[in-house]
Enzyme design. Structure first.
Site, mmCIF file in Angstrom:
data_model
loop_
_atom_site.group_PDB
_atom_site.id
_atom_site.type_symbol
_atom_site.label_atom_id
_atom_site.label_comp_id
_atom_site.label_asym_id
_atom_site.label_seq_id
_atom_site.Cartn_x
_atom_site.Cartn_y
_atom_site.Cartn_z
ATOM 1 C CG HIS A 73 -9.869 -7.331 6.882
ATOM 2 N ND1 HIS A 73 -9.146 -7.968 7.861
ATOM 3 C CD2 HIS A 73 -9.190 -7.539 5.716
ATOM 4 C CE1 HIS A 73 -8.087 -8.544 7.309
ATOM 5 N NE2 HIS A 73 -8.092 -8.299 6.014
ATOM 6 C CD GLU A 103 -1.834 -2.386 1.239
ATOM 7 O OE1 GLU A 103 -2.670 -3.235 0.915
ATOM 8 O OE2 GLU A 103 -0.714 -2.686 1.727
#
Length: 332
Positions: free
Chosen positions: A133, A64
């Site tokens: 998540h 990321e």
């Protein structure tokens, strides 16, 4: 002639916006993990790689920080990247590029450069994806000068606000609640934009204001229906944008109803409801309040995997109804 309006899901509306943006502007391209042939973790990018090719729908490695850095650099060089995080939680790995680079460049270079970048964040609970998540981290980014932060709650707004975000000269953090992806609503064909700085009154009311974000807008509307059956008229304000925050719409609503409940999924402490509450307390609407402001936010804990515990950790319709009734018990 007005464009035809169809029923699309939230995810279809986003995919349509991406396709329109890429057709209109060759500088627009997509980046993210598994967004190409796989179509995205939530199948939002769909067949865009077949339509536009791998040079414009780019699968990135599982990094990321690296992907965000490439996106920031591309934006500085005049491209208009749209970078998708598989889950908003993973933005924690890219905070250096988002907070220290994308947000600061225009200021540090005296306005001579801009970062026309969109970052898409699937976020929120309700899918049993557990603590790493399922977070709602939009308040993190709303704290950073230089970033714009939006949370559309309908397919119509998802398309129009995404098109506006892609055209914006500054970085826009675009939060998409995962439970909204399959929700359907009317969406005009073709190109249109929605402003990135305006709230929307989704339901008019006179007894209290419910200011809500993302999936909580729909829970607030359901609560308002139940309250109406009890003789209570609730006004529902969809914030849509967290930075910039639409002060005038909120002040008008609270001045009219004299009561305010803030409903959001992020952790209650230091969440967006704290900012809304403080803004109202510093405004002319404060003198109109007939009851203390109520904040309904997420529990101060990592989100559980167990579905019942996960549900208990974030506001639900009965919580909003109970808060409204509690507010009305306070008499001016």
């Amino acid at each position: 002639m007005a464009e035809a309006v169809r029923e699309l899901t939230y995810s279809q509306a986003i995919q349509e916006a991406l396709g329109i943006a890429m057709e209109r502007d060759e500088r627009v391209f997509l980046m993210g993990e598994d967004i190409g042939v796989y179509g995205g973790a939530f199948q939002v990018t769909g067949d865009l790689v077949q339509r536009f090719g791998e040079d414009r729908v780019m699968d990135t490695p599982i990094s990321e920080l690296g992907g965000a850095g490439v996106a920031v650099g591309a934006a500085l060089m005049g491209r208009r990247p749209v970078y998708e995080f598989q889950f908003s939680d993973f933005a924690s790995l890219a905070m250096e590029q988002i907070v220290n680079q994308a947000a600061k460049m225009r200021f540090m270079l005296g306005g001579k450069a801009s970062v026309p970048l969109v970052m898409r964040f699937p976020s929120g609970s309700g899918t049993g994806a557990a603590a790493q998540h399922s977070q709602s981290l939009e308040a993190w980014f709303a704290h950073v000068p230089g970033l714009k932060v939006v949370q559309p709650s309908t397919p119509h707004d998802a398309k129009g606000m995404l098109l506006a975000a892609i055209e914006d000269p500054d970085p826009v953090m675009f939060f998409e609640h995962k439970l909204l992806y399959k929700m359907k609503g009317p969406v005009p064909e073709g190109y249109y934009t929605e402003p990135l700085h305006e709230a929307r009154v989704r339901r008019e009311g006179t007894d209290l204001t419910i200011a809500a974000t993302a999936i909580m807008v729909h829970r607030a509307l359901e609560a308002a229906e139940q309250l109406a059956a009890q003789g209570i008229s609730a006004e529902v304000v969809d914030l849509r944008s967290l930075r910039p925050l639409d002060h005038s719409t909120l002040i008008r609503s609270v001045s009219k109803t004299t009561r305010l409940i803030c409903v959001y999924e992020g952790t209650k402490q230091l969440g967006i409801g704290a900012e809304v509450s403080a803004m109202i307390a510093e405004s002319s609407a404060f003198d109109r309040l007939d009851a203390p402001i109520i904040r309904l936010g997420g529990a101060d804990c990592p989100l559980p995997y167990n579905p019942e515990l996960e549900k208990a950790a974030v506001p639900q319709v009965p919580d909003i109804v109970a808060a409204a009734r509690r507010s009305l018990l306070v008499r001016a």
